[in-house]
Design a protein around this motif. Structure first.
Motif, PDB file in Angstrom:
ATOM      1  N   VAL A   1       0.903  -1.257  -0.004  1.00  0.00           N
ATOM      2  CA  VAL A   1       0.179   0.039   0.010  1.00  0.00           C
ATOM      3  C   VAL A   1       0.839   1.137   0.056  1.00  0.00           C
ATOM      4  N   PRO A   2       0.544   2.145  -0.948  1.00  0.00           N
ATOM      5  CA  PRO A   2       1.474   3.344  -0.951  1.00  0.00           C
ATOM      6  C   PRO A   2       1.197   4.455   0.156  1.00  0.00           C
TER       7      PRO A   2
ATOM      8  N   VAL B   1       5.939   8.127  -8.043  1.00  0.00           N
ATOM      9  CA  VAL B   1       6.326   6.768  -7.282  1.00  0.00           C
ATOM     10  C   VAL B   1       5.108   5.869  -7.213  1.00  0.00           C
ATOM     11  N   ASP B   2       3.991   6.614  -6.829  1.00  0.00           N
ATOM     12  CA  ASP B   2       2.841   5.510  -6.520  1.00  0.00           C
ATOM     13  C   ASP B   2       1.790   5.390  -7.269  1.00  0.00           C
ATOM     14  N   GLY B   3       1.959   6.198  -8.665  1.00  0.00           N
ATOM     15  CA  GLY B   3       1.037   5.768  -9.630  1.00  0.00           C
ATOM     16  C   GLY B   3      -0.560   6.271  -9.298  1.00  0.00           C
ATOM     17  N   GLY B   4      -1.365   5.293  -9.172  1.00  0.00           N
ATOM     18  CA  GLY B   4      -2.984   5.282  -9.310  1.00  0.00           C
ATOM     19  C   GLY B   4      -3.167   6.285  -7.900  1.00  0.00           C
TER      20      GLY B   4
ATOM     21  N   GLY C   1      -1.478   8.174  -6.032  1.00  0.00           N
ATOM     22  CA  GLY C   1      -0.726   9.400  -6.204  1.00  0.00           C
ATOM     23  C   GLY C   1      -1.707  10.300  -7.234  1.00  0.00           C
ATOM     24  N   ILE C   2      -2.134   9.704  -8.328  1.00  0.00           N
ATOM     25  CA  ILE C   2      -2.817  10.387  -9.315  1.00  0.00           C
ATOM     26  C   ILE C   2      -4.014  10.924  -8.666  1.00  0.00           C
ATOM     27  N   ALA C   3      -4.830   9.746  -7.873  1.00  0.00           N
ATOM     28  CA  ALA C   3      -5.958  10.273  -7.125  1.00  0.00           C
ATOM     29  C   ALA C   3      -5.947  11.499  -6.439  1.00  0.00           C
ATOM     30  N   ALA C   4      -4.681  11.425  -5.632  1.00  0.00           N
ATOM     31  CA  ALA C   4      -4.280  12.586  -4.700  1.00  0.00           C
ATOM     32  C   ALA C   4      -4.413  13.876  -5.441  1.00  0.00           C
ATOM     33  N   ALA C   5      -3.586  13.845  -6.509  1.00  0.00           N
ATOM     34  CA  ALA C   5      -3.209  14.963  -7.524  1.00  0.00           C
ATOM     35  C   ALA C   5      -4.532  15.506  -7.844  1.00  0.00           C
ATOM     36  N   ALA C   6      -5.534  14.771  -8.314  1.00  0.00           N
ATOM     37  CA  ALA C   6      -6.928  14.937  -8.910  1.00  0.00           C
ATOM     38  C   ALA C   6      -7.622  15.827  -7.818  1.00  0.00           C
ATOM     39  N   LEU C   7      -7.724  15.391  -6.690  1.00  0.00           N
ATOM     40  CA  LEU C   7      -8.420  15.728  -5.564  1.00  0.00           C
ATOM     41  C   LEU C   7      -7.712  17.265  -5.430  1.00  0.00           C
ATOM     42  N   TYR C   8      -6.706  17.516  -5.338  1.00  0.00           N
ATOM     43  CA  TYR C   8      -5.924  18.749  -4.999  1.00  0.00           C
ATOM     44  C   TYR C   8      -6.386  19.444  -6.141  1.00  0.00           C
ATOM     45  N   TRP C   9      -5.986  19.187  -7.393  1.00  0.00           N
ATOM     46  CA  TRP C   9      -6.660  19.989  -8.740  1.00  0.00           C
ATOM     47  C   TRP C   9      -7.838  20.521  -8.425  1.00  0.00           C
ATOM     48  N   LEU C  10      -8.948  19.877  -8.177  1.00  0.00           N
ATOM     49  CA  LEU C  10     -10.484  19.881  -8.014  1.00  0.00           C
ATOM     50  C   LEU C  10     -10.766  20.601  -6.743  1.00  0.00           C
TER      51      LEU C  10
END
Ligand SMILES: [Zn+2]
Length: 622
Positions: A8-9, A208-211, A213-222
């Protein structure tokens, strides 16, 4: 199981969870804010007589909004109302929701007031007591932030914020960003560091964590749209779409711009420091000898000549020149400054600590102590209800203000040698201000109070036994005396040595072991009813040690009592030391939390609290 856990990342999941919590919290805070309704107050509303509106430069408050604000303040009993523009820009709206206290619609007594820095409605009575000219020029945003924090002191339980939907907000000026943060009590460098660290963490998580990490980035963006974009949201920034679309880039730019404006503001000597320099230069020209009295040869508590040096230390609080010695009595354990400061010395070393330069720092520290003030006041609960309470050494009256939560029916007065006590009276934090030395004023106060408190006071006085005499003279039989002091017998005082904050040189003149105080009280006709050690502990040992060490290694380069020239090297050393200290503060804060828990559990902190009742002396009983 193990392999699942290791795959788990965690970093990315933690960032995602943190963002989710932050998003929900901001939404909850916004939902809890009252929203003015200008439409319903267009003409029927109460007139703004008795109110005074201060709006920042470039902010235009329309008549309907003003009337709605007055109606809201009238209805809710607020005396100070900060108006948050419904069209506040995205970055500042999110920033405000992050730091707004939960009680913002009506701030708690000791809560820190923060607003939008646009428009402030204040009751005439507050304006008058705070001595604000009715026709002064429109302030800058940062000045309005500062003003709100200052004014809250005059209406500690009647200050709040509300959203004014129709109020427009001028475009933010990035050059003032650092000043605005500072005026809100937020250190710009800390804000920048956390902003950049957050962005770096996100990039790292994506790489580093892919999926996850992308979810976290998307939440940050939105996040801007999720917090502010709901239909019917009371805050509707005009730049919301753009701010959401370009969020990572805009955050980076905002952090860098803040860094630039912060650097500009702090890279030279501050004018307020330079203004003080001639005065300090003149005082220091003849050296520091006149700041000290001759060394005494016996213990001021018991008269024994068995003295030994406990500590020699420079001024690690402000870095003023001079060296101070604490000696310990081998007979009774009393610790005292020897040679002690002369009256000139006291004046010199206290200057710009609680007042002047130091006033906002001191207010910030005292402002966070509400819980401890209430605990001090509550100590009396099992023993009676005070009618009139005199707080000796009250300063700006922070204790009296908080103690009203515990004793709403009690009349609180304050006494202090500093003019701060007059300000406490103007704020309404104390009923009557007694300005002067307690022993000098005691004759006029006899039997006017049934409770007298001395919190972290006796250690600052020159003659603590005379102060106790005064308390015995003022209190009637049955009256209560409450005392809190740093504990010189604390084990950490030995371990941390000169970096133990409660030694507090050069201010602390006497550090009194509790056994000595008990005896002195008994000698004056007091019976000790209760003692608290763990509850009186002040959680500052380790953080204080880091602070004093950093001050020792790299004193303020532009202090008005320093050499006055700050070489490039000194400035660089200062920066390196204070940057290196940041992680130390984090560790120290954790250690302090553990230490506080241990202190509470074992009744052994760095301070003690004592409650005594005045019993009739033999002559009075007869
Ligand atoms: Zn002694």
């Amino acid at each position: 199981m193990t392999s699942f856990l290791t795959h788990v990342p965690w970093a990315a999941v933690a960032v995602l969870a943190g963002l989710a919590v932050g998003t929900l919290r901001s939404r909850r805070r916004m939902a809890a804010l009252p929203v003015l309704d200008p439409a319903s107050h267009a003409d029927s509303a109460p007139s703004p007589d008795g109110w005074h509106l201060i709006s920042a430069r470039g902010v235009d408050v329309d008549d309907a909004t003003l009337r709605a604000a007055v109606a809201h303040a009238d209805r809710t009993g607020l005396q100070i109302l900060d108006l948050i523009p419904g069209r506040l820009d995205t970055e500042r709206a999110l920033g405000l929701l992050r730091v707004l206290d939960r009680s913002a619609s009506r701030y708690g007594r000791t809560a820190e007031a923060r607003g939008a820095g646009h428009a402030l409605l204040i009751a005439e009575d507050v304006r008058h007591r705070a001595e604000i000219e009715p026709d002064s020029a429109a302030p800058e945003t940062e000045e309005l932030h500062t003003l709100l924090r200052r004014l809250k002191a005059y209406a500690p339980d009647a200050t709040g914020v509300a959203i004014a939907p129709a109020l427009a907000s001028p475009a933010p000026d990035s050059a003032r960003r650092a000043a605005e943060l500072r005026a809100q009590g937020l250190p710009p460098n800390l804000v920048i560091a956390s902003q950049l660290a957050g962005l770096a963490l996100l990039v790292g998580a994506v790489v580093v964590d892919g999926g996850w990490g992308i979810a976290a980035a998307a939440l940050y963006w939105l996040q801007p749209a999720l917090v502010l974009g709901a239909p019917g949201s009371p805050l509707r920034p005009a730049d919301l779409t753009r701010a959401t679309a370009a969020r990572p880039l805009l955050s980076l730019v905002a952090a860098l711009r803040t860094a630039v404006s912060s650097h500009r503001a702090s890279s030279g000597p501050l004018p307020e420091l330079d203004a003080l320099r001639p005065g300090y230069d003149a005082e220091l020209k003849a050296g520091t000898d006149r700041f000290f009295e001759p060394r005494r040869l016996d213990c001021p508590w018991c008269g024994s000549a068995d003295l030994s040096v406990r500590l020699r230390v420079p001024d690690l609080l402000q870095g003023k020149p001079g060296r101070f010695t604490l000696e310990e009595c081998g007979m009774c354990g009393h610790v005292f400054q020897n040679p002690r400061l002369s009256l000139d010395g006291l004046d010199f070393y206290y200057r710009d600590f609680y007042e002047g330069l130091g006033v906002s720092g001191a207010a910030q520290v005292f402002g966070t102590m509400g819980r401890s003030y209430r605990a001090r006041a509550a100590m009396l609960k099992p023993y009676g209800t005070p009618t009139a309470w005199l707080d000796v050494g009250t300063g700006h009256g922070h204790f009296c203000d908080s103690a009203r939560d515990i004793w709403p029916g009690t009349h609180f007065d304050g006494l202090d040698m500093s003019a701060a006590v007059r300000e406490a009276e103007a704020r309404g934090w104390v009923g009557t201000a007694h300005h002067g030395q307690f022993p000098d004023l005691a004759a006029g106060l006899v039997h006017r109070y049934d409770a007298v408190s001395m919190y972290h006071y006796l250690e600052h006085t020159r003659e603590p036994l005379t102060e106790l005499d005064a308390a015995a003279a003022v209190l009637p039989p049955g009256g209560h005396l409450l005392i809190e002091l740093p504990d010189p017998e604390s084990r950490l005082g030995r371990i941390l040595g000169s970096h133990w904050l409660p030694w507090f040189q050069p201010q602390h003149q006497h550090l009194i072991p509790i056994g000595n105080l008990r005896q002195a009280l008994a000698d004056r006709g007091f019976t000790v009813l209760a003692e608290e050690h763990g509850a009186a502990h002040q959680s500052c040992d380790f953080v204080g040690a880091v602070l004093l060490t950093a001050n020792r290694l790299a004193p303020h380069p532009y202090a008005p009592w320093g050499p006055g020239t700050a070489t490039r090297t000194r400035r660089a050393v200062r920066r390196v030391v204070h940057t290196a200290a940041l992680p130390c503060y984090v560790v120290a804060a954790a250690l302090d939390a553990v230490r506080a828990a241990v202190a509470r559990a074992t009744e052994g902190g760095n301070a003690y609290r004592l409650l005594a009742r005045r019993t009739p002396a033999a002559s009075e009983a007869a």
